[in-house]
Design an enzyme around this catalytic site. Structure first.
Site, PDB file in Angstrom:
ATOM      1  N   GLU A   1      -0.897  -1.636  -6.696  1.00  0.00           N
ATOM      2  CA  GLU A   1      -1.704  -0.532  -7.192  1.00  0.00           C
ATOM      3  C   GLU A   1      -0.853   0.677  -7.521  1.00  0.00           C
ATOM      4  O   GLU A   1      -1.038   1.351  -8.518  1.00  0.00           O
ATOM      5  CB  GLU A   1      -2.690  -0.107  -6.097  1.00  0.00           C
ATOM      6  CG  GLU A   1      -4.093  -0.500  -6.353  1.00  0.00           C
ATOM      7  CD  GLU A   1      -4.990  -0.022  -5.241  1.00  0.00           C
ATOM      8  OE1 GLU A   1      -6.015  -0.663  -5.055  1.00  0.00           O
ATOM      9  OE2 GLU A   1      -4.688   0.969  -4.547  1.00  0.00           O
TER      10      GLU A   1
ATOM     11  N   GLY B   1       0.815  -1.205   0.000  1.00  0.00           N
ATOM     12  CA  GLY B   1       0.000   0.000   0.000  1.00  0.00           C
ATOM     13  C   GLY B   1       0.851   1.259   0.000  1.00  0.00           C
ATOM     14  O   GLY B   1       2.044   1.239  -0.296  1.00  0.00           O
TER      15      GLY B   1
ATOM     16  N   ASN C   1       3.379   5.181   5.587  1.00  0.00           N
ATOM     17  CA  ASN C   1       4.548   4.930   6.430  1.00  0.00           C
ATOM     18  C   ASN C   1       4.883   3.457   6.592  1.00  0.00           C
ATOM     19  O   ASN C   1       6.029   3.053   6.506  1.00  0.00           O
ATOM     20  CB  ASN C   1       4.288   5.477   7.827  1.00  0.00           C
ATOM     21  CG  ASN C   1       4.397   6.977   7.861  1.00  0.00           C
ATOM     22  OD1 ASN C   1       4.526   7.603   6.810  1.00  0.00           O
ATOM     23  ND2 ASN C   1       4.354   7.548   9.043  1.00  0.00           N
TER      24      ASN C   1
END
Lengths: 510, 510
Positions: A291, A266, A269
Site C-alpha cells: 500500500e 505496513g 515501527n
C-alpha cells in the site's frame, strides 16, 4: 503566475481558472460531499483543506461536509477541518476526528480501501460534489499527473461533478511514476487485470480529466508533511527476527528456492524493523506489492541485488524535502509504480502474485481472530485500511504484534487474549501470528484448541501464559470453546485485570 | 467386466487395475492422508468410503486417517467412517463427525474452500497418500472425466502419491460438463484468469492423470444420495420477497437497466425460496456464478428467457436417478459448467463479474458481523464453506436469515443479536442483512450505531426489538459500543434469556 507554475500548467484553459485558495474554497457549500487526494499523509491538498476549514468556520456553527479521502490525512490538515465533517470515510488517523467519532459527533464508516474505491465507482457512496486533488502537472489536454499518492484520486476525478486542482510546485514533477486505471462498474463487467509482476504497467501515467469540470486551480508550495520514522525498539527487532525466521521456514518447506514472494509491509515501527531485518537477511531480490512505499524501503533502493521493484498507492516519507523526493524518483523510476488503491489492494493481484501480507493489529486471540480497529471492542483507533484486502487474499498472512501493550494508565495488557473485542480478520484468514516471543503458524488441519495452545505457548507473554492456559482449560465444550457471559467468565476477567496490574515494570516486553 | 464398464474405461492399462472395492481399501494404511471427491453429497466415492470404514474397523481400535474432501459428504458415507477420522477438513456436514469434533476426538479445521484448494497445491496441508475420486469415464490416456462435482478432485489427483478411481456406471457420462484448471503454486506466479462470463470455458473437460499413479480402479453402481429439497415455508418466501425487493432497489439505484448480476445462491430452504421468487420476478436472463447448482435452479433451465447460464462446483439434486441426471445434462450442456472450487469460489472472478452473494448464517449482529459456523460461539455446525469467498468479494453480499430460531429445548432465540458468538464475516463485508421483516443496507457513510438502529428496526423480530434498542442505549461510549463483560452485560443477557422464554408460540416468525 510564476514561470514555474506556468510550466506545470500546460493547459491554457486551466491557467485561466487559477485563483487564490481563499476564493476557491468559497465554492464549497454547506452539505457538500468532497472526495480529496491523500494517502498516509502523501499527496493531500495541503493549501485547500486548511483554507476550507476557515471558510466553513465562517459559514456558521452548523456548517458540515462529507469527506472522503484515499486513506489518512495529516493531523495538520484534518484536525482543523474535523469539527465541520459530518461524515468521514473510508479511513482516518486524526485524533481530532477520532474524538468526534467517539462522541457521536462525526459519522465514520470503516471500509476496506479496495471496497471503498470500487464502491465510489459503483455509486454506493452517492454523488460527489467536489473532488480536490493535488497534482504535480496539468497536461495540455487537462489531464493531470498526480503527486505522491494515488489513493482514490482517479475515482474522485471521474465521479465528481466539479473539480479543484491544487498544483504543487514545491514537489517534483511525478510524470512517469503513476499507473492509472479505473475499476469497471456494473453493468460493465470487469476484465482480467493483466498484472503478473510488481513493475507491470497496465494503465496511463496520468488521469484523464475534462477541463470543463475544473472549477478552480490553486497553487501550493507546501511539501508533504513527513511521516515520523521512529528508531528501532528492541521488541520490534525481535518481532522482525521472528518474521524472518518464519519466512525462512516457508522457503525451505514450500520449495521457494531463490524466489521470494512479493511483500506487503505496513507502516510503523514493526514494519520498519522487518524491512531492516530483510536488508540483513539471506533474502535477495525483494519486491514489494504494497500500500505504502515507506521510508524504511529507501535503504534497499540503492542495492540492486536486494531490491527488485515496488508497487504502492503512496510514497510516505520521513524527509519530504523536494530535493530528496526528486532524487528518490530519479533513482526508482521504472522500479516504483504508484497505483490507485483499488489496484494496489486488488484481491486478484494479491492472490496471483502470492503476496506475503504483514500487518500490526491491536490484539489477536488464541484462536487466530484479529482486531485491527477497536479498543475494548467499542472505540475505533484509525480503521482497518487495507489490512483486510491483503490478509484475506495473501499467500501468507502475518499478524505481528508485541505480546503486551502498556496503556496510558500504566497497566500492561496482553495482546493475546481469549477473544478479541472486535473481529476485523477471522481466524480463517491468518496464516501466522508473530510476537517477539515466537510465531505460530496455521498450515495443518488441527483443532482450534490445538491452535490456541500453540499461539499461547509461542506468542503470549510468559506473564500471561498461565492465565490463558487456564482459560482454555475452563472454557468448556466445543471445538472452539468460549466462555459464555453467564459462565465463569467474569471470574476469569477479574483475574486477568489483576494480572495486568501485577505486570512487572522491568522486562515488560521480554 | 461388463460391457458398460468396459466402455467407460478406455485405458487398457487401467482396465487391468480393476479390483473389488474390498481389496482396494486394503491399500489404505493407518495414518494415511486421503483426499476424496465429493461436494455437497455430489460425486463422492460411494463404494470406496463405506468399504474403507469396514477395513479400518478391522485394523483395530486405534486406526485413524486424515480426510480431505471438496465440501460435505453424505451422512451415509461419512457417518460410518467418522470414528476413524483423526483430522478432517475443509468442510463437513456430518452429525457423526460433528459429535466427535465437539468431543475433541476429531480435529477439524474450518477453511475457506478456495483457500483450501490453493493450500493443497501450495503444500500447506502436506503430502496426500491417496486420492479417491469418483469418475464417469477414464479416457484412453488415463485422464479422467469427473462426475457430479469437481470440488478439490483435480488438486487431489495432482498432489496424491497414489490414486484410486471409482468408475460409476450408474451415472451418465459427464464428458463436456467440466472445466478443469489447477491453481498455480509458488514459486510459479499465477496468470489472469480469462473468465468474463459464467459460461466461459478456460480449461480442459477432463483431469490429466498419469496412469502409473493409479493403484486401483473400482466399480460403483450407486447414484448420488439425494439432497432433500424441502417445501416452501412462509418465512422463507417472505425472506425471498425482501431479497428481491432489495435487488429491485439496487437495479434502480445503480442503473443496471436490463443487466442482472450473476447470482451465487447457497443451499437450503431460503436459497430455494429466493430462486422460486426470482422465477416469478421481473428479472430476466439470470445467470449463476455459484458453488452448487441445486434442485431449485432446475425449474429455470427450461425457460430460455429466464436462464442464461450457470457455473458451479457441484450438481446437487433432490432426485438423482440416472435418467433424470442425464436429461438435465442434455438440457443444460453448454449452459452449465462444473469447475474446481478454487475457480468457482475465485475472488478474482467473483469481483470481476459483480456477483451477488447470498448465504444463510446462524446469526447476525446489530453492527453487521455474521456468524456462519459456531453455535454459542463454541460448537461448529458445518463450516463456513465458500460463504467467505463470496461475501468478501461480491458486488452485493446478502446475509439472509429468519429473525428468530426455535431451539430443540423449545426456546425461541433472536438471530439478530448485540454481538455474534463467533465472527466469520466482518461488518465490512456485508452489504445487506435480510430477514422476513425487511432488509437493512450498508451503502452510505454513517456510524455503526446508525447501522445498528437500522438493522434492529428493519430486521429484528418485533418481540426482541425493544431489548436490542435498550442494548444500544446502555452500551455506552464509542462508535461501535459494546458492553464489556464486567459491565451491565450480565443484566442484559438475563433479560434476553427471559425474552426467549416469553416468545409467543403462535406467529413465531411473523
Amino acid at each position: 503566475m510564476t514561470s514555474e507554475l506556468h510550466e506545470r500548467i500546460e493547459c491554457e484553459a486551466l491557467r485561466r481558472k487559477l485563483m487564490p485558495v481563499e476564493e476557491a474554497v468559497r465554492l464549497v457549500r454547506n452539505g457538500d460531499v468532497l472526495a480529496v487526494s491523500g494517502f498516509t499523509k502523501a499527496g493531500e491538498p495541503k493549501a485547500f483543506l486548511p483554507a476550507l476549514a476557515r471558510h466553513l468556520a465562517g459559514l456558521g456553527p452548523d456548517a458540515r461536509i462529507t469527506l472522503y479521502s484515499g486513506a489518512s490525512l495529516s493531523e495538520e490538515v484534518e484536525g482543523p477541518l474535523a469539527p465541520y465533517i459530518a461524515r468521514r470515510g473510508p479511513y482516518m488517523a486524526s485524533s481530532a476526528s477520532r474524538r468526534l467519532i467517539h462522541a457521536g459527533k462525526m459519522d465514520y464508516t470503516d471500509v476496506h480501501l479496495s471496497h471503498f474505491a470500487r464502491g465510489l465507482m459503483y455509486g454506493f457512496y452517492g454523488d460527489i460534489d467536489l473532488a480536490v486533488v493535488e497534482v504535480s502537472r496539468i497536461r495540455h489536454d487537462g489531464s493531470v499527473v498526480l503527486s505522491a499518492s494515488v489513493g482514490v484520486s482517479a475515482e474522485a476525478l471521474a465521479r465528481a461533478r466539479a473539480v479543484v486542482l491544487e498544483v504543487n510546485t514545491a514537489i517534483p514533477d511525478f510524470t512517469g511514476v503513476h499507473d492509472i486505471v479505473l475499476p469497471p462498474a456494473p453493468p460493465t463487467i470487469g476484465w482480467p487485470v493483466p498484472v503478473t509482476g510488481v513493475r507491470d504497467r497496465i494503465g496511463l501515467p496520468h488521469v484523464p480529466l475534462d477541463p470543463a469540470k475544473v472549477v478552480a486551480v490553486v497553487h501550493s508550495r507546501q511539501p508533504d508533511f513527513p511521516v515520523p520514522f521512529r528508531a528501532d525498539e528492541a521488541v520490534c527487532t525481535h518481532i522482525a527476527d521472528q518474521v524472518i525466521a518464519f519466512l525462512g521456514e516457508c522457503r525451505d518447506r514450500f520449495d521457494w528456492h531463490h524466489w521470494v514472494p512479493p511483500l506487503q509491509s505496513g507502516v510503523g515501527n514493526i514494519a520498519n524493523a522487518v524491512i531492516a531485518g530483510l536488508a540483513r537477511s539471506p533474502f535477495k531480490r525483494l519486491h514489494f506489492w504494497t500500500e505504502v512505499f515507506q521510508e524504511g524501503l529507501l535503504g534497499l533502493l540503492a542495492d540492486r541485488d536486494r531490491f527488485a521493484g515496488a508497487s504502492a498507492a503512496a510514497l510516505s516519507l520521513a524527509d519530504t524535502s523536494p530535493a530528496r523526493v526528486a532524487a528518490l524518483l530519479a533513482a526508482a523510476r521504472g522500479d516504483l509504480l504508484l497505483r490507485p488503491m483499488w489496484m494496489s489492494n486488488n484481491p486478484e493481484v494479491i492472490a496471483r502474485l502470492h503476496v506475503v501480507a504483514m500487518n500490526t493489529p491491536l490484539e489477536v486471540d488464541i484462536y487466530g481472530h484479529v482486531n485491527s480497529t477497536h479498543v475494548e471492542g467499542s472505540r475505533i483507533v484509525n480503521g482497518l485500511g487495507g489490512s483486510g484486502d491483503f490478509f484475506r487474499n495473501a499467500y501468507l498472512s502475518i499478524a505481528h504484534t508485541p505480546s503486551v501493550r502498556t496503556l496510558r494508565d500504566g497497566r500492561t495488557v496482553s495482546c493475546v487474549l481469549p477473544y478479541v473485542g472486535h473481529v476485523d480478520h477471522t481466524e480463517h484468514d491468518i496464516k501466522c501470528v508473530v510476537t517477539e516471543h515466537g510465531y505460530a503458524t496455521n498450515f495443518s488441519i488441527r483443532s482450534p484448541r490445538a491452535r490456541a495452545r500453540d499461539i499461547i505457548d509461542r506468542c503470549a507473554h510468559p506473564h500471561f501464559r498461565p492465565l490463558l492456559q487456564e482459560y482454555l482449560a475452563i472454557a468448556g465444550e466445543g471445538d472452539e470453546p468460549r466462555l459464555s457471559p453467564m459462565d465463569r467468565l467474569e471470574g476469569w476477567w477479574r483475574q486477568y485485570d489483576a494480572a495486568c496490574l501485577a505486570f512487572p515494570r522491568a522486562g515488560a516486553t521480554g
